[in-house]
Design a protein around this motif. Structure first.
Motif, PDB file in Angstrom:
ATOM      1  N   TYR A  26     128.798  44.867 -18.686  1.00  0.00           N
ATOM      2  CA  TYR A  26     128.849  46.476 -18.683  1.00  0.00           C
ATOM      3  C   TYR A  26     127.935  46.822 -19.958  1.00  0.00           C
ATOM      4  O   TYR A  26     127.753  48.136 -19.992  1.00  0.00           O
ATOM      5  N   GLU A  86     128.697  44.241  -7.767  1.00  0.00           N
ATOM      6  CA  GLU A  86     128.193  44.052  -9.167  1.00  0.00           C
ATOM      7  C   GLU A  86     127.776  42.752  -9.278  1.00  0.00           C
ATOM      8  O   GLU A  86     126.658  42.477 -10.028  1.00  0.00           O
ATOM      9  N   SER A 282     129.029  54.696 -11.632  1.00  0.00           N
ATOM     10  CA  SER A 282     128.252  53.577 -10.741  1.00  0.00           C
ATOM     11  C   SER A 282     128.241  54.107  -9.225  1.00  0.00           C
ATOM     12  O   SER A 282     127.159  54.106  -8.608  1.00  0.00           O
ATOM     13  N   VAL A 294     125.522  48.113 -13.390  1.00  0.00           N
ATOM     14  CA  VAL A 294     126.325  47.268 -14.101  1.00  0.00           C
ATOM     15  C   VAL A 294     126.161  47.585 -15.625  1.00  0.00           C
ATOM     16  O   VAL A 294     127.023  47.620 -16.263  1.00  0.00           O
TER      17      VAL A 294
END
Length: 362
Positions: A26, A86, A282, A294
């Protein structure tokens, strides 16, 4: 071969994807962050015909390392699971192993991006909000080292000859030692028992972690009767569960995560709320751009880091979260996305990728 050690031994043949996930993916990692490893492994199609089917995933004790079967990966992608989505959008610098079969899955990733994905991101986010407030966290409900004693959940209504009102008193206030007593069932009453004093001749009320009930001789009914025992057994068992869960959490937690709350600087779980906003951002990206975020950067990253650092009041984080959720609701009307995944297409993809992997390993 289906445990983590065996999978590591057969890594070259079975692992389709191995990557660093979590905060390092992240962009929110700091010096105290754990390294989360996620992966995907394949098994032969015939393995699913066995009575003992292969596992959906293998992991270490703390779930810092988790590998999902290819079948489970596609199943969760089709179900709009944010954590699995993700995996097919990870930045290149996070990927350690990626086979041709995994590249093929990544090439098909857009087919799993749906309105349902955006909804699941928002849903997951608000489930985190319910856990975030400090008053409901173990951090504000510390447990002593010693497990709860049954005696702490006992009250006694002592027998009185003077006819005065009979009120329950805590066992500790009376100073009675239940090792000197026997207990007998009290008819038509739960968690309440007749209590008889036998002194040094007693075998005790609690034996081998249970309350032992005796048949009291008729001659002792009056001579040794001491009163009524109230043992809140279910409350004691719940306290034991809470104690065990607390100390498991204490043993496994990342200490750095809890410093601000322990010092009283903030009254919420900052990391939980950071992930709440991350999921919402997201989810909004899915509706705006057709793919999740991500790796965060720029203003969005600064916002996430400020939340984790406790620079926002709880109400301000909630206003931010509600605002992003409202954006998502508005964007649903114009988003050019299917409602949900085409399951038949996902089935074909699973079969094609499994066949391709088996051909490669033949």
């Amino acid at each position: 071969m289906f445990d983590l050690d065996a999978l590591a031994h057969h890594r070259r043949a079975h692992v389709l994807l191995e990557a660093v996930a979590g905060s390092r993916a992240y962009g929110t990692a700091n010096a105290d962050s754990d390294e989360d490893v996620r992966g995907v492994f394949a098994v032969p199609a015939h393995a699913y015909l066995a009575l003992a089917a292969p596992p959906n995933q293998v992991a270490d004790e703390r779930n810092n390392v988790v590998y999902y079967s290819l079948r489970r990966t596609i199943e969760l992608l089709a179900a709009a699971n944010p954590n699995i989505l993700e995996l097919v959008y990870l930045p290149d610098d996070c990927v350690r192993v990626c086979t041709p079969q995994m590249h093929a899955l990544i090439a098909a990733r857009a087919s799993f991006v749906t309105r349902e994905c955006a909804a699941s991101h928002v849903g997951y986010a608000f489930s985190q909000i319910k856990k975030a407030r400090g008053q409901n966290k173990w951090i504000n409900q510390p447990q002593p080292r010693q497990a709860p004693a049954k005696e702490a959940f006992c009250h006694v209504i002592p027998a009185r000859a003077d006819g005065a009102p009979m009120r329950p008193r805590a066992l500790a206030d009376l100073g009675w030692n239940l090792a000197e007593f026997h207990a007998a069932r009290l008819e038509h009453a739960r968690e309440m028992f007749r209590l008889y004093h036998y002194g040094d001749a007693a075998r005790g009320v609690f034996r081998n972690e249970t309350l032992a009930l005796e048949s009291i001789p008729e001659a002792d009914e009056t001579a040794r009767y001491a009163g009524l025992l109230i043992f809140r057994e279910q409350a004691w068992r719940q306290a034991c569960d809470d104690h065990r869960n607390y100390w498991t959490w204490r043993a496994e937690r990342n200490e750095a995560r809890w410093r601000q709350q322990e010092c009283g600087e903030i009254d919420y779980d900052a990391k939980n709320l950071m992930h709440t906003v991350r999921l919402l951002l997201s989810g909004r990206s899915i509706l705006e751009r057709g793919e999740p975020i991500v790796r965060f950067a720029g203003d969005a990253l600064e916002t996430l880091l400020d939340i984790r650092a406790g620079r926002y009041a709880y109400k301000d984080v909630m206003e931010l979260a509600q605002g992003i959720a409202a954006d998502c609701e508005t964007l649903k009307a114009t988003a050019d996305l299917p409602e949900r995944c085409d399951v038949a297409r996902a089935d074909r993809l699973l079969l094609d990728l499994t066949n391709a992997w088996e051909t490669r390993c033949a």
